[in-house]
Design an enzyme around this catalytic site. Structure first.
Site, mmCIF file in Angstrom:
data_model
loop_
_atom_site.group_PDB
_atom_site.id
_atom_site.type_symbol
_atom_site.label_atom_id
_atom_site.label_comp_id
_atom_site.label_asym_id
_atom_site.label_seq_id
_atom_site.Cartn_x
_atom_site.Cartn_y
_atom_site.Cartn_z
ATOM 1 N N ASP A 1 0.838 -1.208 0.000
ATOM 2 C CA ASP A 1 0.000 0.000 0.000
ATOM 3 C C ASP A 1 0.873 1.259 0.000
ATOM 4 O O ASP A 1 1.818 1.343 0.798
ATOM 5 C CB ASP A 1 -0.895 -0.037 1.257
ATOM 6 C CG ASP A 1 -2.054 0.943 1.176
ATOM 7 O OD1 ASP A 1 -1.880 2.034 0.597
ATOM 8 O OD2 ASP A 1 -3.132 0.634 1.712
ATOM 9 N N HIS B 1 -0.542 4.505 0.026
ATOM 10 C CA HIS B 1 -1.278 5.674 0.536
ATOM 11 C C HIS B 1 -0.659 6.149 1.846
ATOM 12 O O HIS B 1 -0.582 5.385 2.805
ATOM 13 C CB HIS B 1 -2.751 5.312 0.758
ATOM 14 C CG HIS B 1 -3.451 4.927 -0.506
ATOM 15 N ND1 HIS B 1 -3.452 3.643 -0.978
ATOM 16 C CD2 HIS B 1 -4.142 5.667 -1.402
ATOM 17 C CE1 HIS B 1 -4.130 3.594 -2.118
ATOM 18 N NE2 HIS B 1 -4.562 4.818 -2.404
ATOM 19 N N SER C 1 -5.278 -4.243 2.262
ATOM 20 C CA SER C 1 -4.408 -3.828 3.372
ATOM 21 C C SER C 1 -4.970 -4.263 4.723
ATOM 22 O O SER C 1 -4.219 -4.474 5.673
ATOM 23 C CB SER C 1 -4.216 -2.315 3.367
ATOM 24 O OG SER C 1 -3.616 -1.920 2.163
HETATM 25 CO CO1 B1M Z 1 -5.809 5.294 -4.153
HETATM 26 N N1 B1M Z 1 -7.385 4.230 -3.706
HETATM 27 N N2 B1M Z 1 -5.117 3.819 -5.236
HETATM 28 N N3 B1M Z 1 -4.373 6.493 -4.586
HETATM 29 N N4 B1M Z 1 -6.813 6.635 -3.310
HETATM 30 C C1 B1M Z 1 -8.334 4.793 -2.718
HETATM 31 C C2 B1M Z 1 -7.979 4.345 -1.306
HETATM 32 C C3 B1M Z 1 -9.712 4.221 -3.240
HETATM 33 C C4 B1M Z 1 -10.779 4.071 -2.155
HETATM 34 C C5 B1M Z 1 -10.215 5.103 -4.398
HETATM 35 C C6 B1M Z 1 -11.462 4.594 -5.067
HETATM 36 O O1 B1M Z 1 -11.402 3.724 -5.884
HETATM 37 N N5 B1M Z 1 -12.600 5.119 -4.734
HETATM 38 C C7 B1M Z 1 -9.256 2.842 -3.861
HETATM 39 C C8 B1M Z 1 -9.234 1.668 -2.871
HETATM 40 C C9 B1M Z 1 -10.179 0.574 -3.248
HETATM 41 C C10 B1M Z 1 -10.185 -0.457 -2.196
HETATM 42 O O2 B1M Z 1 -9.307 -1.253 -2.027
HETATM 43 N N6 B1M Z 1 -11.251 -0.396 -1.425
HETATM 44 C C11 B1M Z 1 -7.874 3.191 -4.346
HETATM 45 C C12 B1M Z 1 -7.166 2.464 -5.345
HETATM 46 C C13 B1M Z 1 -7.944 1.363 -6.036
HETATM 47 C C14 B1M Z 1 -5.841 2.751 -5.707
HETATM 48 C C15 B1M Z 1 -4.953 1.993 -6.717
HETATM 49 C C16 B1M Z 1 -5.068 0.469 -6.687
HETATM 50 C C17 B1M Z 1 -5.283 2.553 -8.116
HETATM 51 C C18 B1M Z 1 -4.563 1.929 -9.271
HETATM 52 O O3 B1M Z 1 -3.359 1.945 -9.348
HETATM 53 N N7 B1M Z 1 -5.329 1.354 -10.139
HETATM 54 C C19 B1M Z 1 -3.536 2.461 -6.331
HETATM 55 C C20 B1M Z 1 -2.952 1.566 -5.226
HETATM 56 C C21 B1M Z 1 -1.505 1.710 -5.100
HETATM 57 C C22 B1M Z 1 -1.009 0.927 -3.892
HETATM 58 O O4 B1M Z 1 -1.241 1.338 -2.784
HETATM 59 N N8 B1M Z 1 -0.342 -0.176 -4.144
HETATM 60 C C23 B1M Z 1 -3.864 3.813 -5.758
HETATM 61 C C24 B1M Z 1 -2.978 4.890 -5.798
HETATM 62 C C25 B1M Z 1 -3.260 6.150 -5.288
HETATM 63 C C26 B1M Z 1 -2.344 7.359 -5.504
HETATM 64 C C27 B1M Z 1 -0.867 7.003 -5.431
HETATM 65 C C28 B1M Z 1 -2.661 7.971 -6.842
HETATM 66 C C29 B1M Z 1 -2.854 8.321 -4.370
HETATM 67 C C30 B1M Z 1 -2.082 8.192 -3.027
HETATM 68 C C31 B1M Z 1 -0.983 9.206 -2.866
HETATM 69 C C32 B1M Z 1 -0.407 9.174 -1.463
HETATM 70 O O5 B1M Z 1 -1.029 8.806 -0.476
HETATM 71 N N9 B1M Z 1 0.819 9.582 -1.391
HETATM 72 C C33 B1M Z 1 -4.263 7.785 -4.113
HETATM 73 C C34 B1M Z 1 -5.286 8.522 -3.423
HETATM 74 C C35 B1M Z 1 -4.967 9.954 -3.105
HETATM 75 C C36 B1M Z 1 -6.532 7.939 -3.059
HETATM 76 C C37 B1M Z 1 -7.786 8.614 -2.448
HETATM 77 C C38 B1M Z 1 -8.459 9.392 -3.561
HETATM 78 C C39 B1M Z 1 -7.546 9.551 -1.258
HETATM 79 C C40 B1M Z 1 -6.766 8.959 -0.079
HETATM 80 C C41 B1M Z 1 -6.353 10.041 0.894
HETATM 81 O O6 B1M Z 1 -5.215 10.488 0.895
HETATM 82 N N10 B1M Z 1 -7.291 10.548 1.711
HETATM 83 C C42 B1M Z 1 -8.607 7.361 -1.969
HETATM 84 C C43 B1M Z 1 -10.105 7.580 -1.964
HETATM 85 C C44 B1M Z 1 -10.603 8.077 -0.614
HETATM 86 O O7 B1M Z 1 -10.070 7.741 0.417
HETATM 87 N N11 B1M Z 1 -11.656 8.836 -0.642
HETATM 88 C C45 B1M Z 1 -8.015 6.259 -2.753
HETATM 89 C C46 B1M Z 1 -7.032 11.616 2.662
HETATM 90 C C47 B1M Z 1 -6.447 11.054 3.970
HETATM 91 C C48 B1M Z 1 -6.232 12.170 4.985
HETATM 92 O O8 B1M Z 1 -7.381 10.139 4.485
HETATM 93 O O9 B1M Z 1 -5.737 8.211 4.373
HETATM 94 O O10 B1M Z 1 -8.214 7.807 4.824
HETATM 95 P P1 B1M Z 1 -7.018 8.654 4.956
HETATM 96 O O11 B1M Z 1 -6.708 8.863 6.497
HETATM 97 C C49 B1M Z 1 -7.729 9.166 7.431
HETATM 98 C C50 B1M Z 1 -8.292 7.958 8.166
HETATM 99 O O12 B1M Z 1 -8.378 6.813 7.359
HETATM 100 C C51 B1M Z 1 -7.402 7.825 9.367
HETATM 101 O O13 B1M Z 1 -7.028 9.170 9.662
HETATM 102 C C52 B1M Z 1 -7.108 10.006 8.506
HETATM 103 C C53 B1M Z 1 -8.008 11.197 8.757
HETATM 104 O O14 B1M Z 1 -7.771 11.841 9.952
HETATM 105 N N12 B1M Z 1 -6.178 7.035 9.327
HETATM 106 C C54 B1M Z 1 -5.553 6.658 10.479
HETATM 107 C C55 B1M Z 1 -5.455 6.572 8.291
HETATM 108 N N13 B1M Z 1 -4.398 5.895 8.725
HETATM 109 C C56 B1M Z 1 -4.428 5.926 10.064
HETATM 110 C C57 B1M Z 1 -3.570 5.378 11.021
HETATM 111 C C58 B1M Z 1 -3.864 5.574 12.375
HETATM 112 C C59 B1M Z 1 -4.983 6.305 12.758
HETATM 113 C C60 B1M Z 1 -5.854 6.854 11.818
HETATM 114 O O15 B1M Z 1 -3.105 5.108 13.374
HETATM 115 C C61 B1M Z 1 -1.915 4.433 13.066
#
Ligand code: B1M
Length: 215
Positions: A100, A102, A153
């Protein structure tokens, strides 16, 4: 557009043109920088996720959005509350699990924990169980924080917990990420681990839990 709509649109469009000026305006308007992140910026990110899901955005465009989000968080970071005389609550390893990439959420957790007296060792992305075990043995942390956004993940966290247990590690684990639920954490990850496994729904909840562990 309203300020909120503009802030969300920088993330959706993946542009920094005008972003910092509007963030400064938002800093004057919102109570805390985190409210700006959790509000309009996350609204933009959710829209990116939706568009991506509907094949209306390609990975390269989502990367631009991630860049804009990271730039916004970096701009806001100096304005976040820092508890200065609160050092030494403990050391926490942070990692995005194997497979992963992200890291925006994980890095937000790092900023918030650091600002609140925790020492953080950020191991980065795609961290394997072996790398994590090595880091635990090297760093002797008080807890481990695992992040992962993909559905696969969540399964990786189960495997990682199992590998840690087999190595005799039982320090608390904090888990978070969009695809994870409390239920999955309790029913699947906890079952593979000797020590506590705590689910954090967001970064602030992560801080609350870390504070409870530190007591
Ligand atoms: Co990706 N991606 N992505 N992506 N991406 C998602 C996660 C996805 C839901 C989008 C979608 O399809 N709707 C989907 C996942 C599907 C699934 O498995 N359910 C997805 C996919 C499919 C993919 C790829 C497979 C796409 C592809 O290549 N075909 C690929 C995977 C690559 C890999 O990981 N091997 C991929 C790639 C990417 C980018 C690289 C382009 C980019 C990431 C860049 C980066 O992070 N440096 C990206 C992004 C940006 C997203 C979305 C749009 C946004 C994620 C984000 O940063 N959110 C995402 C859709 C979405 O989430 N709406 C998506 C903002 C961030 C602040 O929130 O990380 O959730 P988040 O963190 C939150 C909470 O979750 C929590 O606290 C935070 C808020 O306060 N939290 C914790 C998180 N970690 C924590 C740990 C803790 C406590 C709280 O304690 C340890």
């Amino acid at each position: 557009l309203t300020l909120e709509e503009r802030l969300a649109s920088y993330i959706v469009e993946g542009t920094k043109e005008g972003l910092f000026k509007d963030l400064d305006e938002a800093l004057a308007k919102y109570d805390t920088p985190l409210d700006i992140i959790n509000g309009p910026l996350m609204k933009g990110m959710d829209e990116v996720g939706r568009l991506f899901n509907d094949n209306e955005l390609i990975v390269a465009e989502v990367l631009q959005s991630a860049e804009a989000m990271k730039a916004a968080v970096a701009h806001l970071e100096p304005f976040m509350e820092k508890k200065k005389d609160d050092r030494g609550k403990g050391k926490i390893l942070l990692a995005t699990v194997k497979g992963d990439v992200h890291d925006i959420g994980k890095n937000l957790v790092e900023i918030i924990l650091k600002n609140n007296g925790f020492q953080i060792v950020n191991l980065g992305i795609k961290v394997t169980a072996n790398e994590l075990i090595e880091a635990v043995e090297r760093e002797d942390p008080d807890a481990i924080g695992l992040s992962g956004l993909l559905v696969k993940s969540t399964q990786q966290m189960v495997l990682t917990a199992n590998d840690l247990r087999e190595r005799g590690i039982s320090i608390p684990i904090l888990v978070g990420g969009a695809a994870l639920t409390r239920r999955f954490t309790e029913n699947k990850i906890s079952k593979e681990y000797e020590g506590l496994v705590l689910y954090a729904k967001d970064a602030m909840n992560g801080l609350d839990l870390a504070n409870k562990l530190a007591k």
